[in-house]
Design a protein around this motif. Structure first.
Motif, PDB file in Angstrom:
ATOM      1  N   VAL A  35       0.810  -1.218   0.281  1.00 56.00           N
ATOM      2  CA  VAL A  35      -0.167  -0.166   0.083  1.00 56.00           C
ATOM      3  C   VAL A  35       0.943   2.130   0.743  1.00 56.00           C
ATOM      4  CG1 VAL A  35      -1.680   1.150   1.246  1.00 56.00           C
ATOM      5  CG2 VAL A  35      -1.565  -1.691   1.538  1.00 56.00           C
ATOM      6  N   ASP A  36       0.641   2.137  -0.826  1.00 50.88           N
ATOM      7  CA  ASP A  36       1.063   3.600  -0.624  1.00 50.88           C
ATOM      8  C   ASP A  36       0.008   4.686   0.296  1.00 50.88           C
ATOM      9  OD1 ASP A  36       3.786   5.258  -1.709  1.00 50.88           O
ATOM     10  OD2 ASP A  36       1.800   6.230  -2.987  1.00 50.88           O
ATOM     11  N   ILE A  37       0.947   4.929   1.283  1.00 53.05           N
ATOM     12  CA  ILE A  37       0.008   5.800   1.853  1.00 53.05           C
ATOM     13  C   ILE A  37       0.661   7.433   2.245  1.00 53.05           C
ATOM     14  CG2 ILE A  37      -0.394   6.456   4.498  1.00 53.05           C
ATOM     15  CD1 ILE A  37      -0.880   3.373   5.123  1.00 53.05           C
ATOM     16  N   ARG A  38      -0.466   8.385   1.646  1.00 46.82           N
ATOM     17  CA  ARG A  38      -0.087   9.498   1.935  1.00 46.82           C
ATOM     18  C   ARG A  38      -1.049  11.073   1.890  1.00 46.82           C
ATOM     19  NH1 ARG A  38      -2.215  13.588  -2.017  1.00 46.82           N
ATOM     20  NH2 ARG A  38      -0.358  15.089  -2.834  1.00 46.82           N
ATOM     21  N   VAL A  39      -0.914  11.495   2.723  1.00 43.23           N
ATOM     22  CA  VAL A  39      -0.870  13.095   3.683  1.00 43.23           C
ATOM     23  C   VAL A  39      -0.182  13.862   3.285  1.00 43.23           C
ATOM     24  CG1 VAL A  39       0.124  12.241   5.835  1.00 43.23           C
ATOM     25  CG2 VAL A  39      -1.551  13.368   5.707  1.00 43.23           C
ATOM     26  N   GLU A  40      -1.144  14.705   3.137  1.00 42.71           N
ATOM     27  CA  GLU A  40      -0.522  16.475   2.952  1.00 42.71           C
ATOM     28  C   GLU A  40      -0.858  16.909   4.426  1.00 42.71           C
ATOM     29  OE1 GLU A  40      -3.198  17.745   0.087  1.00 42.71           O
ATOM     30  OE2 GLU A  40      -2.642  17.584  -1.696  1.00 42.71           O
ATOM     31  N   VAL A  41       0.722  17.794   4.578  1.00 45.90           N
ATOM     32  CA  VAL A  41       0.062  18.766   5.557  1.00 45.90           C
ATOM     33  C   VAL A  41       0.056  20.188   5.405  1.00 45.90           C
ATOM     34  CG1 VAL A  41       2.385  19.146   8.157  1.00 45.90           C
ATOM     35  CG2 VAL A  41       2.102  16.755   6.752  1.00 45.90           C
ATOM     36  N   VAL A  42      -0.785  21.195   5.904  1.00 44.43           N
ATOM     37  CA  VAL A  42      -1.369  22.319   5.947  1.00 44.43           C
ATOM     38  C   VAL A  42      -0.070  23.186   6.656  1.00 44.43           C
ATOM     39  CG1 VAL A  42      -3.276  22.034   5.214  1.00 44.43           C
ATOM     40  CG2 VAL A  42      -2.567  22.408   7.340  1.00 44.43           C
ATOM     41  N   GLU A  43       0.535  22.743   8.044  1.00 42.19           N
ATOM     42  CA  GLU A  43       1.568  23.335   8.847  1.00 42.19           C
ATOM     43  C   GLU A  43       2.355  22.907   8.782  1.00 42.19           C
ATOM     44  OE1 GLU A  43      -0.231  23.500  12.583  1.00 42.19           O
ATOM     45  OE2 GLU A  43      -2.129  23.974  11.731  1.00 42.19           O
ATOM     46  N   SER A  44       3.853  23.489   9.440  1.00 39.74           N
ATOM     47  CA  SER A  44       4.975  23.157   9.490  1.00 39.74           C
ATOM     48  C   SER A  44       5.199  21.372  10.312  1.00 39.74           C
ATOM     49  CB  SER A  44       6.236  24.254  10.085  1.00 39.74           C
ATOM     50  OG  SER A  44       6.200  24.673  11.370  1.00 39.74           O
ATOM     51  N   ALA A  45       6.108  21.099   9.692  1.00 38.06           N
ATOM     52  CA  ALA A  45       5.828  19.625  10.696  1.00 38.06           C
ATOM     53  C   ALA A  45       7.559  19.546  10.588  1.00 38.06           C
ATOM     54  CB  ALA A  45       5.156  18.078   9.982  1.00 38.06           C
ATOM     55  N   GLU A  46       8.321  18.637  11.903  1.00 37.56           N
ATOM     56  CA  GLU A  46       9.758  18.074  11.576  1.00 37.56           C
ATOM     57  C   GLU A  46       9.705  16.661  11.235  1.00 37.56           C
ATOM     58  OE1 GLU A  46      11.112  18.234  15.404  1.00 37.56           O
ATOM     59  OE2 GLU A  46      10.774  20.500  15.380  1.00 37.56           O
ATOM     60  N   SER A  47       8.446  15.836  11.739  1.00 41.08           N
ATOM     61  CA  SER A  47       7.720  13.848  10.792  1.00 41.08           C
ATOM     62  C   SER A  47       6.410  14.286  11.440  1.00 41.08           C
ATOM     63  CB  SER A  47       8.529  13.764  11.347  1.00 41.08           C
ATOM     64  OG  SER A  47       8.631  13.566  12.860  1.00 41.08           O
ATOM     65  N   VAL A  48       6.175  13.413  10.577  1.00 40.54           N
ATOM     66  CA  VAL A  48       5.011  12.687  10.928  1.00 40.54           C
ATOM     67  C   VAL A  48       5.009  11.094  11.141  1.00 40.54           C
ATOM     68  CG1 VAL A  48       2.492  12.537   9.193  1.00 40.54           C
ATOM     69  CG2 VAL A  48       3.820  14.369   9.073  1.00 40.54           C
ATOM     70  N   ILE A  49       4.160  10.500  11.231  1.00 40.82           N
ATOM     71  CA  ILE A  49       3.887   9.843  11.553  1.00 40.82           C
ATOM     72  C   ILE A  49       2.314   8.536  11.088  1.00 40.82           C
ATOM     73  CG2 ILE A  49       4.502   7.095  13.181  1.00 40.82           C
ATOM     74  CD1 ILE A  49       6.191   9.485  15.187  1.00 40.82           C
ATOM     75  N   ALA A  50       2.513   7.575  11.184  1.00 42.91           N
ATOM     76  CA  ALA A  50       0.877   7.055  11.155  1.00 42.91           C
ATOM     77  C   ALA A  50       1.043   5.904  11.696  1.00 42.91           C
ATOM     78  CB  ALA A  50       0.746   6.618   9.300  1.00 42.91           C
ATOM     79  N   HIS A  51      -0.120   5.967  12.596  1.00 42.05           N
ATOM     80  CA  HIS A  51      -0.159   5.115  13.515  1.00 42.05           C
ATOM     81  C   HIS A  51      -1.426   4.184  12.890  1.00 42.05           C
ATOM     82  CE1 HIS A  51       2.003   7.200  17.074  1.00 42.05           C
ATOM     83  NE2 HIS A  51       1.240   8.453  16.508  1.00 42.05           N
ATOM     84  N   LEU A  52      -1.419   2.170  12.665  1.00 32.54           N
ATOM     85  CA  LEU A  52      -2.030   2.076  11.691  1.00 32.54           C
ATOM     86  C   LEU A  52      -2.366   0.818  12.868  1.00 32.54           C
ATOM     87  CD1 LEU A  52      -0.573   2.539   9.103  1.00 32.54           C
ATOM     88  CD2 LEU A  52      -1.252   1.117   8.261  1.00 32.54           C
TER      89      LEU A  52
END
Length: 175
Positions: A35-52
């Motif tokens: 699977v290819d999971i993608r998310v757009e971030v509208v604020e500044s972020a150092e990193s993004v994590i996905a919890h499944l």
């Protein structure tokens, strides 16, 4: 063209610092899906994590890679179940999205059954524990870089000052 249109149609608006998110099927096997999971971030972020999360399975915590400005994602292999996904934004203003299933994000498996769940998302204890481990890893990384910088830049080089006052053998030279 059709694939791009499908992504736009199946993208889900997340809110809370996030734009749209999507999940696209890359390939399948008898017991797994890529699977290819993608998310757009509208604020500044150092990193993004996905919890499944899925019912009696251990929580999967996946760090997302920045693909372009404001877009994070990961391509990964998962069991053939409909995980609940919560995106977490780490940075100056940490935030979490509402939980959404992979199927709600657009994942379609060619007419085959996929396990589903009604799990509401990761518990706050699991999220706190994951955040604590992340901060601990960040602290160890900073300490290691500091030690490396101190070693490279160094202080006084004691061996060069000792050879100036001693002879080649290390005995004091007689003048």
């Amino acid at each position: 063209m059709v694939k791009a249109l499908a992504l736009v149609l199946f993208a889900v608006e997340l809110g809370a610092g996030f734009g749209t998110a999507s999940a696209e099927l890359v390939s399948t096997s008898s017991n797994a899906v890529e699977v290819d999971i993608r998310v757009e971030v509208v604020e500044s972020a150092e990193s993004v994590i996905a919890h499944l999360v899925f019912e009696d399975e251990p929580e999967l915590v996946l760090p997302l890679l920045q693909r372009e400005a404001g877009v994070f994602g990961i391509r990964t292999e998962l069991k053939r179940v409909n995980y609940q996904v919560v995106f977490e934004l780490l940075g100056p203003d940490p935030q979490q999205s509402q939980p959404h299933s992979l199927m709600a994000l657009g994942l379609e498996i060619d007419g085959e059954s996929v396990g589903t769940t009604t799990t509401s998302g990761p518990s706050s204890e699991a999220i706190d524990e994951a955040s604590n481990w992340l901060w601990l890893a960040l602290a160890f990384g900073a300490a290691a870089l500091s030690a490396l910088a101190f070693w490279v830049l160094g202080g006084d080089d004691q061996s060069s000052s000792d050879t100036d006052s001693t002879g080649a053998d290390g005995d004091e030279s007689l003048a």
